[in-house]
Design a protein around this motif. Structure first.
Motif, PDB file in Angstrom:
ATOM      1  N   HIS A 324       4.546   2.240   8.986  1.00 48.26           N
ATOM      2  CA  HIS A 324       3.626   1.362   8.260  1.00 48.26           C
ATOM      3  C   HIS A 324       2.771   0.538   9.227  1.00 48.26           C
ATOM      4  O   HIS A 324       1.560   0.433   9.081  1.00 48.26           O
ATOM      5  N   ASP A 325       3.452  -0.064  10.202  1.00 52.51           N
ATOM      6  CA  ASP A 325       2.734  -0.960  11.099  1.00 52.51           C
ATOM      7  C   ASP A 325       1.957  -0.218  12.179  1.00 52.51           C
ATOM      8  O   ASP A 325       1.074  -0.772  12.800  1.00 52.51           O
ATOM      9  N   ALA A 328       0.162   4.417  10.313  1.00 56.28           N
ATOM     10  CA  ALA A 328      -0.505   4.318   9.013  1.00 56.28           C
ATOM     11  C   ALA A 328      -1.722   3.402   9.088  1.00 56.28           C
ATOM     12  O   ALA A 328      -2.769   3.696   8.494  1.00 56.28           O
ATOM     13  N   GLN A 329      -1.599   2.292   9.804  1.00 50.02           N
ATOM     14  CA  GLN A 329      -2.735   1.374   9.908  1.00 50.02           C
ATOM     15  C   GLN A 329      -3.902   2.026  10.651  1.00 50.02           C
ATOM     16  O   GLN A 329      -5.060   1.868  10.278  1.00 50.02           O
ATOM     17  N   TRP A 330      -3.548   2.767  11.682  1.00 54.51           N
ATOM     18  CA  TRP A 330      -4.602   3.482  12.414  1.00 54.51           C
ATOM     19  C   TRP A 330      -5.310   4.469  11.507  1.00 54.51           C
ATOM     20  O   TRP A 330      -6.530   4.608  11.533  1.00 54.51           O
ATOM     21  N   VAL A 332      -5.582   4.335   8.250  1.00 58.48           N
ATOM     22  CA  VAL A 332      -6.392   3.591   7.291  1.00 58.48           C
ATOM     23  C   VAL A 332      -7.723   3.206   7.944  1.00 58.48           C
ATOM     24  O   VAL A 332      -8.810   3.415   7.377  1.00 58.48           O
ATOM     25  N   ALA A 333      -7.583   2.678   9.160  1.00 56.93           N
ATOM     26  CA  ALA A 333      -8.793   2.272   9.872  1.00 56.93           C
ATOM     27  C   ALA A 333      -9.726   3.464  10.059  1.00 56.93           C
ATOM     28  O   ALA A 333     -10.934   3.371   9.843  1.00 56.93           O
TER      29      ALA A 333
ATOM     30  N   HIS B  11      -3.611  -6.419  10.990  1.00 54.45           N
ATOM     31  CA  HIS B  11      -3.928  -5.317  11.906  1.00 54.45           C
ATOM     32  C   HIS B  11      -5.411  -5.338  12.269  1.00 54.45           C
ATOM     33  O   HIS B  11      -6.252  -5.032  11.428  1.00 54.45           O
ATOM     34  N   VAL B  13      -7.288  -3.372  13.889  1.00 58.84           N
ATOM     35  CA  VAL B  13      -8.021  -2.108  13.759  1.00 58.84           C
ATOM     36  C   VAL B  13      -8.444  -1.876  12.314  1.00 58.84           C
ATOM     37  O   VAL B  13      -9.517  -1.348  12.025  1.00 58.84           O
ATOM     38  N   VAL B  14      -7.612  -2.349  11.376  1.00 58.82           N
ATOM     39  CA  VAL B  14      -7.939  -2.199   9.955  1.00 58.82           C
ATOM     40  C   VAL B  14      -9.070  -3.160   9.578  1.00 58.82           C
ATOM     41  O   VAL B  14     -10.006  -2.794   8.878  1.00 58.82           O
ATOM     42  N   ARG B  15      -8.948  -4.417  10.070  1.00 62.55           N
ATOM     43  CA  ARG B  15     -10.006  -5.393   9.780  1.00 62.55           C
ATOM     44  C   ARG B  15     -11.353  -4.869  10.290  1.00 62.55           C
ATOM     45  O   ARG B  15     -12.369  -4.906   9.604  1.00 62.55           O
ATOM     46  N   GLY B  17     -12.262  -1.769  10.894  1.00 64.31           N
ATOM     47  CA  GLY B  17     -12.694  -0.628  10.097  1.00 64.31           C
ATOM     48  C   GLY B  17     -13.312  -1.070   8.788  1.00 64.31           C
ATOM     49  O   GLY B  17     -14.378  -0.572   8.377  1.00 64.31           O
ATOM     50  N   LEU B  18     -12.631  -2.008   8.142  1.00 60.76           N
ATOM     51  CA  LEU B  18     -13.137  -2.531   6.877  1.00 60.76           C
ATOM     52  C   LEU B  18     -14.521  -3.149   7.067  1.00 60.76           C
ATOM     53  O   LEU B  18     -15.444  -2.912   6.298  1.00 60.76           O
ATOM     54  N   LEU B  84      -0.675  -0.757   1.686  1.00 57.46           N
ATOM     55  CA  LEU B  84      -0.200   0.621   1.860  1.00 57.46           C
ATOM     56  C   LEU B  84       1.004   0.885   0.975  1.00 57.46           C
ATOM     57  O   LEU B  84       1.515   1.985   0.912  1.00 57.46           O
ATOM     58  N   TYR B  85       1.484  -0.196   0.309  1.00 54.13           N
ATOM     59  CA  TYR B  85       2.771  -0.090  -0.369  1.00 54.13           C
ATOM     60  C   TYR B  85       2.700   0.354  -1.821  1.00 54.13           C
ATOM     61  O   TYR B  85       3.417  -0.149  -2.652  1.00 54.13           O
ATOM     62  N   LYS B 104      -4.425   1.258   0.137  1.00 53.73           N
ATOM     63  CA  LYS B 104      -5.340   1.373   1.263  1.00 53.73           C
ATOM     64  C   LYS B 104      -5.980   2.748   1.447  1.00 53.73           C
ATOM     65  O   LYS B 104      -6.930   2.897   2.195  1.00 53.73           O
ATOM     66  N   ASP B 105      -5.441   3.768   0.783  1.00 59.53           N
ATOM     67  CA  ASP B 105      -6.051   5.080   1.017  1.00 59.53           C
ATOM     68  C   ASP B 105      -7.221   5.351   0.071  1.00 59.53           C
ATOM     69  O   ASP B 105      -7.739   6.456   0.009  1.00 59.53           O
TER      70      ASP B 105
END
Lengths: 534, 112
Positions: A324-325, A328-330, A332-333, B11, B13-15, B17-18, B84-85, B104-105
């Motif tokens: 998850h940490d 998966a985050q990669w 998503v990004a 995260h 990388v997610v921020r 990307g968003l 993601l949950y 998130k997907d």
């Protein structure tokens, strides 16, 4: 003359004032019984101690002291008393119960014969009766003893039986300790109720003597025994002691000691009864011990299974959190960036699109790297091929290469061959600790120390990172690191070891795993290894 | 008038990307980023977002508690949960006052 077949019963004719009478008696009854005669009272007492007689013939006027002494050492002996009216009344007063016959002077030979036969018959009846009475409880006892598998209750049952059947004042049941050096009182019944403490060394004291020789010991005040045994008896405040070994397959496992401070001394029938009882008690105790050992093992197996299941759940959660940490985050990004890229392309911002594509490539590469790391961490370590030291070394080397964190490894003591299950624990805990360092510690150096001690194996993982306060470990929030710490603890406890975590804000973290090398794992547990490894 | 968005996710990388995705839309403006509930609360006053995209699991104050506190003080802000949950935290999130709940997907179209 007394006619009839030899009965084989033994008669002792004690000193009489009238030598001719003694000889006459001897001649007359000698055809039917085995007869011994002694001219003096002292001689008679000594002979009775050495040999067993069924009947004593004595005179009332000066033989009463002898009769009393004989009765004390064998309450069941038959006695024919010869005397006049006055003497007989006096004797009755003093002798109370027991098989006996009285013969008034003068008497004919047939009267003598009837008196002897009568007294012996009473003795036989009494003995049969007693034996019968003893047999019935023996059956009951046997049933009770064999049915009882709880040791404590079994001890109580044995004591109660001895106490009731022998009329002892004190009964103690002692078992040998594992080293076979000491007898430990497991249960005791005394005038002041139940007592349960005390020890006696093998070879010392009465019980100690019995444990050493494996011979029963029956003592009364008259028995000739070594002074130290006499002292032990005096210290107990007893005038009669019966002490028997508990023997299983030729091995002494304990001693049953009963003593009397009053009443009649222990008799040979008490000895017989207790011999039988002790034989059965010893087997019952051994059975109960085996039962309790099996039960303890079963409880331990159940506990281990439970722990293993919990450890497995924790491990799953750890893996879930890690994915998850991380990866998966990669991913998503990456997805967001691709969508951004898509929009840029749609608007013909070509230069921006190229930057975006480059970024996406980086993110996906990073995801792949992350996934590869998780996959590698999940692989069972090749301890069998590499050995623990080499596997640890490789792991550390890779850690250093991936993270750029400086590392050192050190081995203290002599590396021993350790069971694979311990090796896996050491490896996994080290791996987990290194993952924590990589993710959370912001350290610049890690030291791993593997310490072999006589009966312990230690691994220490120490970093110089930012450390954490106690609230981080105990707080509700769960991070990968915390689940990891709990997993380490479960792993250590499953193997009877401990985990120590020392850390403070800004002070780095030191994790120490200590495992007993001869872990008390029953051999039957080997399938556990599979579960624990999985 | 563009939509002012605050991104709350631990995260980076997610921020990032968003942000890149949202910035492709002309009517969306990412006005701030926060790594935890506390950080988000501290920023709201100065950046006054109209929408907050909120992660659930974060060190420190998590998403559920953050939504609760933000909605108490700024009921006008719409909060969309991004996680993601799956649906695991859906009920809790709605109860706390979240306006939307997205896994998130999802494609960016749904989000926008």
């Amino acid at each position: 003359m007394l006619r009839g077949a030899m009965t084989g019963e033994k008669i002792l004719v004690a000193d009489t004032n009238d030598d001719s009478l003694r000889q006459k008696i001897e001649t007359v009854i000698g055809e039917r019984y085995k007869v011994a005669s002694v001219p003096t009272e002292k001689g008679a007492i000594e002979l009775i101690r050495r040999e067993r007689f069924d009947l004593l013939i004595a005179e009332t006027n000066d033989g009463l002291g002898l009769v009393e002494a004989v009765r004390r050492s064998d309450p069941a002996i038959a006695i024919v008393l010869i005397g006049n009216h006055y003497g007989i009344d006096n004797a009755l007063e003093r002798l109370k119960s027991g098989p006996q016959a009285l013969l008034l002077k003068p008497f004919s030979l047939s009267e003598l014969g009837r008196a002897i036969e009568g007294a012996l018959e009473r003795r036989r009846l009494l003995r049969d009766n007693k034996r019968l009475k003893a047999l019935i409880p023996l059956f009951e006892i046997s049933k009770t003893l064999m049915g009882e598998v709880e040791l404590e209750r079994l001890f109580d049952v044995i004591l109660e039986i001895v106490w009731k059947e022998t009329e002892a004042d004190c009964v103690s049941l002692m078992l040998l300790d594992e080293a076979g050096q000491e007898l430990v009182v497991k249960a005791a019944l005394g005038p002041s109720g139940r007592v349960k403490n005390g020890k006696e060394r093998v070879g010392e004291g009465l019980a100690g003597w019995v444990a050493k020789t494996a011979e029963p010991l029956m003592l009364t005040e008259e028995t000739h025994i070594e002074p130290h045994l006499r002292r032990a008896m005096t210290e107990m405040g007893a005038f009669s002691v019966l002490c028997l070994p508990l023997v299983v397959k030729g091995r002494v496992i304990g001693v049953l000691r009963s003593s009397k401070t009053k009443g009649a001394p222990f008799s040979s029938s008490d000895l017989e009864f207790l011999s039988i009882l002790c034989g059965q008690a010893a087997i019952a105790i051994e059975n109960a011990r085996l039962f309790s050992r099996v039960k303890t093992q079963q409880i331990r197996v159940e506990q281990l299974l439970k722990q293993a299941t919990l450890a497995q759940e924790d491990e799953r959660q750890r893996v879930s959190l890690e994915i998850h940490d991380g990866a998966a985050q990669w991913m998503v990004a990456a997805s967001y960036r691709i969508q951004a890229f898509h929009r840029i392309l749609a608007k013909y911002k070509v230069a921006q699109a190229e930057t975006e594509l480059h970024e996406i490539r980086n993110i996906i590469d990073q995801s792949i790297k992350e996934l590869r790391r998780v996959i590698a961490n999940l692989q069972p370590p090749a301890l069998g091929e590499l050995g623990l030291l080499e596997a640890l070394h490789q792991n550390l080397e890779k850690f250093g290469k991936d993270t750029g964190i400086a590392y050192s490894s050190q081995i203290e003591g002599i590396p021993l061959h350790i069971p694979p299950i311990l090796g896996i624990a050491v490896y996994r805990v080290t791996q987990e600790a290194l993952t924590n360092v990589r993710k959370h510690a912001q350290a610049t150096k890690v030291d791993v120390i593997l310490r072999f001690q006589e009966d312990e194996l230690c691994v220490v993982i120490r970093d110089n990172g930012k450390g954490f306060g106690p609230s981080h470990v105990l707080g509700n929030a769960r991070s990968v690191g915390q689940v990891g710490l709990k997993g380490m603890k479960d792993r250590a406890e499953t193997l009877g070891g401990t985990i120590a975590i020392e850390s403070a804000e800004g002070m780095g973290t030191t994790i120490t795993l200590t495992l007993p090398i001869s872990a008390p794992l029953p051999r039957e547990l080997s399938p556990m290894a599979k579960i624990l490894n999985s | 008038m563009s939509i002012r968005v605050l991104l709350v996710d631990d995260h980076p990388v997610v921020r990032h990307g968003l942000r890149r995705m949202l910035e492709q839309e002309e009517d969306i403006k990412v006005v701030g980023e926060a790594v935890s509930g506390e950080e988000a609360l501290a920023q709201i006053e100065s950046i006054s977002p109209s929408i907050i995209l909120m992660d659930i699991k974060m060190p420190g104050m998590g998403g559920i508690e953050a939504i609760h506190q933000i909605k108490e003080r700024y009921p006008e802000i719409n909060i969309i949960v991004l996680t993601l949950y799956g649906d695991q935290y859906l009920a809790q999130a709605i109860e706390s006052g979240a306006t939307g709940y997205l896994v998130k997907d999802i494609g960016g179209e749904d989000l926008i």
